[in-house]
Motif scaffolding. Structure first.
Motif, PDB file in Angstrom:
ATOM      1  N   ALA A 203     -11.697 -11.216  34.979  1.00 30.04           N
ATOM      2  CA  ALA A 203     -11.951 -11.257  33.540  1.00 30.04           C
ATOM      3  C   ALA A 203     -13.325 -10.686  33.246  1.00 30.04           C
ATOM      4  O   ALA A 203     -14.224 -10.729  34.094  1.00 30.04           O
ATOM      5  N   GLU A 204     -13.477 -10.135  32.024  1.00 29.94           N
ATOM      6  CA  GLU A 204     -14.737  -9.521  31.629  1.00 29.94           C
ATOM      7  C   GLU A 204     -15.139  -9.953  30.219  1.00 29.94           C
ATOM      8  O   GLU A 204     -14.290 -10.139  29.350  1.00 29.94           O
ATOM      9  N   LEU A 205     -16.449 -10.054  30.009  1.00 25.95           N
ATOM     10  CA  LEU A 205     -17.052 -10.248  28.693  1.00 25.95           C
ATOM     11  C   LEU A 205     -18.113  -9.173  28.569  1.00 25.95           C
ATOM     12  O   LEU A 205     -19.068  -9.156  29.354  1.00 25.95           O
ATOM     13  N   GLN A 206     -17.953  -8.265  27.581  1.00 27.57           N
ATOM     14  CA  GLN A 206     -18.804  -7.082  27.604  1.00 27.57           C
ATOM     15  C   GLN A 206     -18.813  -6.346  26.269  1.00 27.57           C
ATOM     16  O   GLN A 206     -17.839  -6.390  25.526  1.00 27.57           O
ATOM     17  N   PRO A 207     -19.939  -5.650  25.964  1.00 22.72           N
ATOM     18  CA  PRO A 207     -19.889  -4.633  24.924  1.00 22.72           C
ATOM     19  C   PRO A 207     -19.122  -3.428  25.459  1.00 22.72           C
ATOM     20  O   PRO A 207     -19.196  -3.111  26.648  1.00 22.72           O
ATOM     21  N   ASN A 208     -18.387  -2.762  24.581  1.00 26.40           N
ATOM     22  CA  ASN A 208     -17.592  -1.606  24.985  1.00 26.40           C
ATOM     23  C   ASN A 208     -17.653  -0.590  23.862  1.00 26.40           C
ATOM     24  O   ASN A 208     -17.478  -0.936  22.700  1.00 26.40           O
ATOM     25  N   PHE A 209     -17.902   0.665  24.191  1.00 23.95           N
ATOM     26  CA  PHE A 209     -18.049   1.724  23.184  1.00 23.95           C
ATOM     27  C   PHE A 209     -19.179   1.411  22.209  1.00 23.95           C
ATOM     28  O   PHE A 209     -19.079   1.685  21.021  1.00 23.95           O
ATOM     29  N   THR A 210     -20.249   0.818  22.715  1.00 21.46           N
ATOM     30  CA  THR A 210     -21.403   0.508  21.866  1.00 21.46           C
ATOM     31  C   THR A 210     -22.629   1.301  22.297  1.00 21.46           C
ATOM     32  O   THR A 210     -23.724   1.045  21.826  1.00 21.46           O
TER      33      THR A 210
ATOM     34  N   GLY B 272      -7.968  -8.275  31.118  1.00 19.45           N
ATOM     35  CA  GLY B 272      -8.410  -9.593  30.724  1.00 19.45           C
ATOM     36  C   GLY B 272      -9.829  -9.583  30.226  1.00 19.45           C
ATOM     37  O   GLY B 272     -10.725 -10.134  30.867  1.00 19.45           O
ATOM     38  N   ALA B 273     -10.077  -8.917  29.082  1.00 18.95           N
ATOM     39  CA  ALA B 273     -11.457  -8.735  28.626  1.00 18.95           C
ATOM     40  C   ALA B 273     -11.620  -9.082  27.154  1.00 18.95           C
ATOM     41  O   ALA B 273     -10.751  -8.784  26.335  1.00 18.95           O
ATOM     42  N   LEU B 274     -12.772  -9.714  26.842  1.00 18.37           N
ATOM     43  CA  LEU B 274     -13.238  -9.865  25.472  1.00 18.37           C
ATOM     44  C   LEU B 274     -14.360  -8.859  25.294  1.00 18.37           C
ATOM     45  O   LEU B 274     -15.378  -8.930  25.983  1.00 18.37           O
ATOM     46  N   ASP B 275     -14.150  -7.904  24.384  1.00 17.89           N
ATOM     47  CA  ASP B 275     -15.077  -6.788  24.222  1.00 17.89           C
ATOM     48  C   ASP B 275     -15.703  -6.783  22.834  1.00 17.89           C
ATOM     49  O   ASP B 275     -15.003  -6.982  21.832  1.00 17.89           O
ATOM     50  N   LEU B 276     -16.987  -6.515  22.794  1.00 14.59           N
ATOM     51  CA  LEU B 276     -17.661  -6.169  21.548  1.00 14.59           C
ATOM     52  C   LEU B 276     -17.478  -4.672  21.367  1.00 14.59           C
ATOM     53  O   LEU B 276     -17.905  -3.881  22.208  1.00 14.59           O
ATOM     54  N   PHE B 277     -16.845  -4.277  20.264  1.00 14.22           N
ATOM     55  CA  PHE B 277     -16.455  -2.870  20.066  1.00 14.22           C
ATOM     56  C   PHE B 277     -17.138  -2.307  18.833  1.00 14.22           C
ATOM     57  O   PHE B 277     -17.061  -2.882  17.746  1.00 14.22           O
TER      58      PHE B 277
END
Length: 204
Positions: free
Chosen positions: A99-106, A70-75
């Protein structure tokens, strides 16, 4: 479900049951192109904003799954310091679970800017904002026994930004804060200090 949405316009409720990447813009409307759209992340899935995007004119219901989903990621695997902007008419609603809101692979360099509304109101749930930098120009509300863990690499309270914590709910600050920032939180619940708190013009 699944795959990549590139330059897509979508009317109605978008139900996402597996991981989806978005790039080149995502335009959202309600049914028949009227009003705001809806995105439902319906399980342990991720919605990746690839390379930085602006999301607006919609409600994102997130957090139907367990820990890790359940995540919205900045990729952005290119590590080009992308920015994910949550527009003034973009609402994130924590619907339950984790749930998560996060940058991912940045490489830790991504930035998320909230100009809209984040509502963490899932009883017994946990919502995590983490990684990179997070700027809040909009509103964040924690209520109904939910827990919000605010733990980005850096936190900026922008002009017009607000945080409200209702009775029985919890905000855990896992990022460096000042007493001036803390004093601006409208708190009737619990605020946990889990990082550095620096005196800055206000004595608590």
């Amino acid at each position: 479900n699944g795959g990549t949405l590139s330059g897509v316009t979508f009317d109605g409720a978008m139900n996402i049951g597996s991981t989806v990447f978005v790039n080149g813009g995502l335009t959202l409307h309600g049914v028949n192109g009227t009003g705001a759209g809806t995105i439902n992340l319906t399980g342990d899935v991720h919605l990746y904003a690839d390379g930085g995007e602006t999301l607006d004119n919609a409600t994102l219901n997130i957090g139907f799954g367990s820990y890790g989903g359940g995540a919205l990621d900045l990729f952005d695997p290119s590590h080009a310091n992308p920015v994910l902007i949550l527009g003034s008419n973009f609402d994130i609603v924590h619907a339950g679970g984790f749930a998560e809101l996060q940058p991912n692979f940045t490489d830790g360099n991504g930035a998320i800017v909230n100009d809209g509304t984040i509502t963490a109101g899932a009883a017994g749930g946990t919502f995590v904002i983490q990684g990179g930098s997070f700027t809040n120009n909009g509103s964040i509300a924690v209520s109904n026994g939910d827990t919000l863990n605010l733990q980005p690499g850096a936190f900026i309270e922008g002009v017009g930004g607000s945080i409200t914590v209702a009775s029985g709910s919890t905000l855990n600050l896992g990022v460096a804060f000042t007493t001036a920032q803390l004093a601006e939180i409208a708190n009737s619940g619990t605020v946990g200090i889990q990082n550095t708190l620096t005196k800055s013009g206000v004595t608590l």
